[in-house]
Design an enzyme around this catalytic site. Structure first.
Site, PDB file in Angstrom:
ATOM      1  N   LYS A   1     -19.661  17.852   3.239  1.00 46.74           N
ATOM      2  CA  LYS A   1     -18.719  18.051   4.335  1.00 46.74           C
ATOM      3  C   LYS A   1     -18.586  16.774   5.163  1.00 46.74           C
ATOM      4  O   LYS A   1     -17.518  16.437   5.645  1.00 46.74           O
ATOM      5  CB  LYS A   1     -19.199  19.218   5.224  1.00 46.74           C
ATOM      6  CG  LYS A   1     -18.285  19.515   6.405  1.00 46.74           C
ATOM      7  CD  LYS A   1     -16.905  19.936   5.920  1.00 46.74           C
ATOM      8  CE  LYS A   1     -16.008  20.284   7.103  1.00 46.74           C
ATOM      9  NZ  LYS A   1     -14.656  20.649   6.645  1.00 46.74           N
TER      10      LYS A   1
ATOM     11  N   SER B   1       0.838  -1.191   0.000  1.00 43.82           N
ATOM     12  CA  SER B   1       0.000   0.000   0.000  1.00 43.82           C
ATOM     13  C   SER B   1       0.881   1.253   0.000  1.00 43.82           C
ATOM     14  O   SER B   1       1.664   1.466  -0.914  1.00 43.82           O
ATOM     15  CB  SER B   1      -0.953  -0.038   1.194  1.00 43.82           C
ATOM     16  OG  SER B   1      -1.974   0.917   1.038  1.00 43.82           O
TER      17      SER B   1
END
Length: 349
Positions: free
Chosen positions: A227, A175
Site C-alpha cells: 500500500k 513525455s
C-alpha cells in the site's frame, strides 16, 4: 551604482511576491464564484477570413492613397459575390467542401486542460466528415501519468471517428506530451521543438533521519503489503524501493507499448531511454513525420480548405477580466524584476 540597482531589484522581487500572494487569493475568490462548465461558450473562428482581412489591410496600407478607394471597392464587390454564392449554396474559389478544425492544447503537470479539450473534440466529431482534418497545436513537457493518459485517449477518439489528425509541435511535446502527439496520423515539429523523453520519473523526498535525530517517531499503518512502498516521513526499506522501481518499469513498458502501437516504424527500445531530440533530429529517428511550424502548415491548408479554430471559453465576466489583469500584471512585474537583477549582475562583472 550597482548596489543601488541590486537594492531596487530586491525590493521589486519582494513586491512581486506580495502581489502574487494577493493575486492568488483574489483568483481563488473569483473562481469560487464562477459557474460550472455548462456556462462555457464554444467559439468558432474562420482562420481563412482572419488571414484575408489582414492581407487586405496590408494591401490597402501599402497602396498609394489615390488607388485605395478603388481597392476597397473591389474588396466589397468580392465579398458581395462570395456572400451571394454562400446564400445560394454555390461554392466559390475561396470556399472548399473540405474543412480543417484547429484545436489547441497547452499542457501543465496535471494536464488540467483535458476536460475542456475532450468537449472540444466531442463538438468536432459531431460535425466533421470523413474528408475533414483535425489539427492539434500541442505544447506540453508532460506530467502525471493518469492525466496525460486521459488526454491521449481523447485524441484516440478522433482516430476512432475516422478523422485524419495532425499534431503540430512548435516548442515542446515531451513525455506525456509525446504520448499525446504519437496518436496522430501525422506529427509535424518545428526544427528546434523538443521531442521525446519517452520515460518515467518519480522523486520522493525522505526526512526520516532528520525526525529520528530529534526523537520524533512516525507511525505508518497500512493494510496491504505494498500500500505504501516509499514514504516521506517513515523509514524506507530496500524491499519498498525495489517494488517502487518495479512499478516505474511497468509504467514505462506501458508507455513504450502505447507509442509502438501508434508508431510501429519506430525502434522503441532505442528511443525509449528518456532522451529528447530536437525537431530535425526527431525526423531522422521517426519520432515525427515532417519538420515545419504550425503557422506555415495552416497557411498551406488555408490555400485548399476552410480552416476553423475551435475553443471553449468561460464567459468574459468582470471577475475573470480582473483575474486575467492581475495575472498579467504579476507576470510583467516578475519579468522586469528578473531583468533588473540580471542587469545588476552584468554590471558587477
Amino acid at each position: 551604482m550597482s548596489e543601488w540597482v541590486v537594492e531596487i531589484g530586491t525590493f521589486l522581487v519582494q513586491a512581486v511576491i506580495v502581489m502574487a500572494l494577493v493575486g492568488f487569493i483574489l483568483l481563488l475568490i473569483m473562481r469560487s464564484k464562477e459557474s460550472d462548465n455548462s456556462s462555457l461558450k464554444l467559439h468558432v473562428e474562420s482562420l481563412n477570413d482572419q488571414r484575408r482581412s489582414r492581407e487586405r489591410r496590408l494591401r490597402v496600407h501599402s497602396t498609394q492613397h489615390g488607388a485605395r478607394k478603388r481597392l476597397i471597392k473591389a474588396f466589397r464587390k468580392e465579398d458581395k459575390a462570395r456572400h451571394k454564392a454562400v446564400k445560394g449554396d454555390k461554392p466559390t474559389q475561396q470556399q472548399s467542401s473540405t474543412k480543417v478544425w484547429v484545436l489547441d492544447f497547452h499542457g501543465d503537470l496535471k494536464a488540467s486542460q483535458t476536460e475542456h479539450f475532450a468537449q472540444e473534440i466531442s463538438a468536432v466529431i459531431q460535425v466533421a466528415s470523413a474528408e475533414d482534418e483535425v489539427i492539434v497545436r500541442l505544447e506540453s513537457a508532460g506530467g502525471v501519468v493518469h492525466g496525460y493518459g486521459l488526454a491521449a485517449a481523447q485524441l484516440d477518439r478522433l482516430r476512432d471517428a475516422g478523422l485524419t489528425t495532425t499534431v503540430c509541435i512548435d516548442k515542446v511535446a515531451a513525455s506525456g506530451g509525446y504520448m499525446m502527439a504519437c496518436t496522430a496520423h501525422h506529427v509535424k515539429a518545428a526544427p528546434f521543438a523538443v521531442i521525446g523523453s519517452i520515460g518515467v520519473v518519480a522523486q520522493v523526498p525522505n526526512i526520516h533521519r532528520l525526525l529520528k535525530r530529534h526523537d520524533i517517531d512516525v507511525e505508518l499503518l497500512t493494510a496491504g503489503k505494498y500500500k505504501r512502498t516509499l514514504t516521506v516521513l517513515g523509514e524506507n526499506t530496500q524491499e519498498g524501493r525495489e517494488k517502487f522501481i518495479e512499478d516505474l518499469e511497468n509504467t514505462h513498458q506501458l508507455f513504450k507499448d502505447y507509442v509502438s502501437q501508434h508508431r510501429p516504424a519506430m525502434d522503441i527500445d532505442t528511443l525509449a531511454t528518456g532522451e529528447i531530440w530536437y525537431g530535425s533530429e526527431a525526423l531522422d529517428q521517426q519520432l515525427v513525420d515532417s519538420v515545419g511550424t504550425s503557422e506555415a502548415y495552416l497557411v498551406e491548408r488555408m490555400a485548399e480548405a476552410d480552416v476553423y479554430q475551435v475553443r471553449l471559453e468561460p464567459p468574459k465576466t468582470i471577475s475573470r477580466k480582473i483575474g486575467l489583469a492581475v495575472s498579467a500584471g504579476i507576470e510583467q512585474a516578475a519579468l522586469k524584476a528578473l531583468g533588473l537583477i540580471d542587469a545588476a549582475g552584468w554590471q558587477r562583472r
